[in-house]
Every structure is written in structure tokens, then in C-alpha cells.
Design an enzyme around this catalytic site. Sequence first.
Site, PDB file in Angstrom:
ATOM      1  N   GLU A 114       0.788  -1.049  -0.011  1.00  0.00           N
ATOM      2  CA  GLU A 114       0.030   0.025  -0.029  1.00  0.00           C
ATOM      3  C   GLU A 114       0.973   1.223  -0.081  1.00  0.00           C
ATOM      4  O   GLU A 114       2.072   0.981  -0.067  1.00  0.00           O
ATOM      5  CB  GLU A 114      -0.986   0.075   1.192  1.00  0.00           C
ATOM      6  CG  GLU A 114      -1.914  -1.054   0.981  1.00  0.00           C
ATOM      7  CD  GLU A 114      -2.758  -1.187   2.259  1.00  0.00           C
ATOM      8  OE1 GLU A 114      -2.893  -0.159   2.908  1.00  0.00           O
ATOM      9  OE2 GLU A 114      -3.528  -2.341   2.652  1.00  0.00           O
ATOM     10  N   HIS A 228      -8.759   9.938   3.375  1.00  0.00           N
ATOM     11  CA  HIS A 228      -8.318   8.739   2.689  1.00  0.00           C
ATOM     12  C   HIS A 228      -8.561   9.360   1.174  1.00  0.00           C
ATOM     13  O   HIS A 228      -9.664   9.952   0.705  1.00  0.00           O
ATOM     14  CB  HIS A 228      -9.299   7.794   2.979  1.00  0.00           C
ATOM     15  CG  HIS A 228      -8.605   6.357   2.169  1.00  0.00           C
ATOM     16  ND1 HIS A 228      -8.656   6.049   0.710  1.00  0.00           N
ATOM     17  CD2 HIS A 228      -7.930   5.266   2.696  1.00  0.00           C
ATOM     18  CE1 HIS A 228      -8.145   4.878   0.611  1.00  0.00           C
ATOM     19  NE2 HIS A 228      -7.839   4.539   1.763  1.00  0.00           N
ATOM     20  N   ARG A 274      -0.704   9.510   1.826  1.00  0.00           N
ATOM     21  CA  ARG A 274      -2.197   9.662   1.564  1.00  0.00           C
ATOM     22  C   ARG A 274      -2.415  11.154   1.517  1.00  0.00           C
ATOM     23  O   ARG A 274      -3.170  11.530   0.803  1.00  0.00           O
ATOM     24  CB  ARG A 274      -3.155   9.004   2.822  1.00  0.00           C
ATOM     25  CG  ARG A 274      -3.250   7.422   2.608  1.00  0.00           C
ATOM     26  CD  ARG A 274      -3.985   6.782   3.677  1.00  0.00           C
ATOM     27  NE  ARG A 274      -4.171   5.402   3.730  1.00  0.00           N
ATOM     28  CZ  ARG A 274      -4.636   4.643   4.354  1.00  0.00           C
ATOM     29  NH1 ARG A 274      -4.931   4.998   5.631  1.00  0.00           N
ATOM     30  NH2 ARG A 274      -4.841   3.351   4.057  1.00  0.00           N
ATOM     31  N   HIS A 331     -10.902  10.273   7.340  1.00  0.00           N
ATOM     32  CA  HIS A 331     -10.425   8.606   7.407  1.00  0.00           C
ATOM     33  C   HIS A 331      -9.967   8.347   8.694  1.00  0.00           C
ATOM     34  O   HIS A 331     -10.271   7.484   9.336  1.00  0.00           O
ATOM     35  CB  HIS A 331      -9.699   8.120   6.274  1.00  0.00           C
ATOM     36  CG  HIS A 331      -9.300   6.836   6.393  1.00  0.00           C
ATOM     37  ND1 HIS A 331     -10.274   5.752   6.310  1.00  0.00           N
ATOM     38  CD2 HIS A 331      -8.130   6.080   6.656  1.00  0.00           C
ATOM     39  CE1 HIS A 331      -9.908   4.534   6.303  1.00  0.00           C
ATOM     40  NE2 HIS A 331      -8.372   4.670   6.284  1.00  0.00           N
ATOM     41  N   ARG A 366      -0.876   8.910   8.982  1.00  0.00           N
ATOM     42  CA  ARG A 366      -0.628   7.508   9.275  1.00  0.00           C
ATOM     43  C   ARG A 366      -0.367   6.712   8.140  1.00  0.00           C
ATOM     44  O   ARG A 366      -0.734   6.864   7.109  1.00  0.00           O
ATOM     45  CB  ARG A 366      -2.028   7.004   9.807  1.00  0.00           C
ATOM     46  CG  ARG A 366      -1.971   5.627  10.036  1.00  0.00           C
ATOM     47  CD  ARG A 366      -3.271   5.110  10.818  1.00  0.00           C
ATOM     48  NE  ARG A 366      -4.268   4.945  10.072  1.00  0.00           N
ATOM     49  CZ  ARG A 366      -4.890   4.170   9.127  1.00  0.00           C
ATOM     50  NH1 ARG A 366      -4.023   3.105   8.707  1.00  0.00           N
ATOM     51  NH2 ARG A 366      -5.883   4.597   8.388  1.00  0.00           N
TER      52      ARG A 366
END
Length: 526
Positions: A114, A228, A274, A331, A366
Site C-alpha cells: 500500500e 483517504h 495519503r 478517514h 498515518r
Amino acid sequence: MTVIKADVVIIGSGLASLMVADILSVTKNVIIITKSNVTDSNSLLAQGGIAAAISGDDDWRDHFFDTIRAGCYHNDETMTEFLVRQGPSVIDSLIEKGIDFDRCKDKSYALGKEGAHGRRRILHSGGDATGKELVMKLLARVKENTTIIEHEYAIDLLIQNGTCIGVYTKNSEQSKSTYIAPFIILATGGIGQLYEVTSNSEQATGDGIAMAFRAGAAIADMEFVQFHPTMLVKSSKGIGLVSEAVRGEGARIVTEKGDFLMAGKHPLEDLAPRDVVARAINEHLCKNGLLYLDISNIEHFTKRFPSIAAICEKANIDLHDNRIPIAPGAHFMMGGVVTNEKGETSIPGLYAVGEVARTGVHGANRLASNSLLECVVFATEIANEILQKQQFSSIFVPVMEEEGTRKIGHLPSELEIKEVMTKCVGIVRTRQSLKEALSWFTTYRFAMLHWKNINITIEQQKICNMITVGYLITLAAWERTESRGGHYRTDHPHSLERKWKHKTIYFSGASEKPYVSAKCIEKLSV
């Protein structure tokens, strides 16, 4: 009023809560209180997976540096090292508890990749139903020895002589109860419902942060809200999350003309951190251009991502077109109630775990799939810490003051709060937008106080909590005049790694005035 005593009271029912209860309930009297159904949590919705350096070509140091870089060097390095070093052992413990992770034909783990990860290290279960697998397996174990109280709303923490000894609650019939225990654990999740588009459960309204703040606990990093990049949207409304793992398997973000949005914007392109991807998408959408996730490179998409395929089918998105319409959505909250590695807050007797806690491991942004890891690692630490501590023998149990006839003043609607937060304290922030939001929130300062002798409903309580948390996010964003990670200000857009001038911004309800923020606003003449 009913008074119930236990060894441990946990507020919230997500993965972190269930992990603590699974360990403690064998020898302790544990009560879980949740304001909705026990399965209604962000944890159950988690599609991505859980990150851990378990492959032969991976190492905890690589996971550590990926986490630090994604967090824009705002991470607590000691806590972050602890988190990633615990990864492999945490996976072993979950397997022992019956968790099934997806495997390849040769029986090795099917590791995904990811955004901002340098290696394939994401373990999944059920393709894109990792959270559901973890929650349901642990819940089945926990139910045997734990009392679970559903549809019970935590109102305020009970503090005696500087120590947290319990929590006041109301149920759907407005009946009040007091739960008393030497160990009170906040596991209430995040704050996504403060925004118009979010991946979060409807229950994620920041209740735990608001309660802890009113009780005087230290709160930090509230300005860092992660959006997100890829929420499935239809008619400008968020329908569901499209996991970052989809991009990890080869999907690309494309314009209506088929151009790759992230080409040339970051070395990792679609798998950039992100905050970078979310801002790029937001900038494009502000110009009224639609964006899509092109999934044509992923074979057997519906088999690899069955949950996402089901969301698309429900929204009447034809996957044969290989395009999923997307937009960013709130998110994850990197900040929250400050804790140490044992989950202890600044108030003795009060613990916090999961998204409500600010452990420092996420920094300003994060890293993907570190949230479930954080839940399991620090839930285990809290449980082990409690098992080693002796309970106090007796305490004086005060009775919650009766509500008077006086009603709370006018409150805004939940929709109004969402509109202010999305417009003024969203993906991109300006000095003027933050000033506007602060001015709006300060008109409702009365809603951030303790409600002695005031008749307040559960719905009003939720609004008050949302106002409190929205105010803290806004004030922290105002105070941090740089851009970093999930906090981006157009008046200060550029900062170099390791050269940010600001340190962590703390708030506490235990100031000489009801709110530290009130003094800040007076000083800044907002």
C-alpha cells in the site's frame, strides 16, 4: 440511579476494545459499554489489512523508516520502534486466537503493498475484509467471559481526587447509570463524522476525546486529520471506502480523459503518502473535473476485493467499465488522548487505546495499515499492565447530580458542524477559513462545559462532543502555521523534512480557565 462495579470498564467495542477484553476477561470482571451495536465500529469496516515485517526480505527497520517518512518526522520514534518491532509477534498471537490470513498457493502469506510502504508487508483476510475477520473472531471469544452493554451512551468520566474511577452513562430511555472500576479504558474510535464525506462508522463522533478533555486529560496533535484519497462517490455523496490495497495491486487514478493524475507529482505516484494523493485529488476536483480509479490492470477484481465489489454493485457502479468514481473523505485522526506505551493517560486510572489515543506512532500522517497494528499492540500492553497492578480496596462512589429543569442553549445541527469542518478545516486550510471556523465554534463555547443540573438528551450530548472536538481540531490547525502531513495551509504550503519549526501542540481541559483555547483566541484577536 444504578451503580455497577467491575474490575475493568471499556468504552467502545472496536478491535482495540475486544483485544483488551480477550486478554483480561479470563481473570477479570470486564464490562464493555457501546453506544450502538457491538459490531458497529470503524474496525469492522477496515478493508486494507495489518502491516508487519514478516517476510524474509523485510525488516522492522524498513517498516520503521516507512512509518517515520509517512508521518513527516513528527512521530514519537521510541513508540514507533516499539510498534513495528512488535509486528511479527502480534501476527503470531492473532493466529493463535484463530485469525485466518490470506495465503498463496504455496501456503505463504499473500502480502499486499500500500501507499508509502517500501515492501509488501500487508496481511489481509477475506481479500478486503480484514477488520471484519478480526472483530468477529475476537467477539466470539470475548462474549464467553465479558459483559457487553449495547446502546449505552457514555456521558462523562468520573474523577475523584485526580483519579478516574468510573463513567456516567445513559441508555436510549434516558435512564442513568454509574459504572465504577479501578481501570477505565477509552476505546471510542475516531472523529470522521465531523466531515461531510467519511469512511467512518456513524458512531465516530469523537466522544472519547471530548470526555477526556472535559476530565482534564492531555490532548495532542488534533490538527492532523487524514483524508483517504479514494472514497467511492456518487452524486457527490460518499458511498464507501475503496482500499489503498486496490492501488497496491495496480489501479491508477485517472481523469475523464484517461490521464494519470499522479504522474510527475510524486516519485511513488499513485502510492504516494495519503496526504499527498488526497490533496492532488482535491485540487483536481475543485476545478470540476471528475476522477476515477482505473482497475483494468487487476485480474479477477471481484474475487480479490469482494467487499468493494459489493459496495460498487449496491451503488450501481458497473465494474465492466473498469472505472470507479472517487473523491477524498475523512478517514483517520492521528491525534487524540495522549498515552504512553502502556496506554496510560495523564489521569491515573484512565487508559486510551486505538484511534481515540495519541500514541505518537502515526506522526502527522498515518502509514497505511498501521492502525489495526496499533490497536492490537497497545491493547496487549494495556492488558498486561492491568494484570500486573493491584486494585484499590474501596472508594467513595458519588452520585451523579440530578438533572434540573434548566435546558442547554441553542445548538447547531450535526449537518451544520459537518459543513463548517469540511469548508474551513478540511484537506486544505487557510488562515481566513480557520479564523471563520474559530469564530463560529466560540459562539457555542457553553456546549463544551460540564452539564451540572442541565437537562440534556443523548442527541444533544453528541452535538456537544462534536463541537468540542471540532473546536480542538480548528484551534490546533490555527496554532500550527506550517504545513505538515494531514495538516495543509495554503499560507504556509512548503516545509522541508526535519525542519518544521513547531513542536507538538497540547491542550488540556484542566487549565485555570475552562479551555486553554479560549485564552489563545483572545490573544490572537480572532
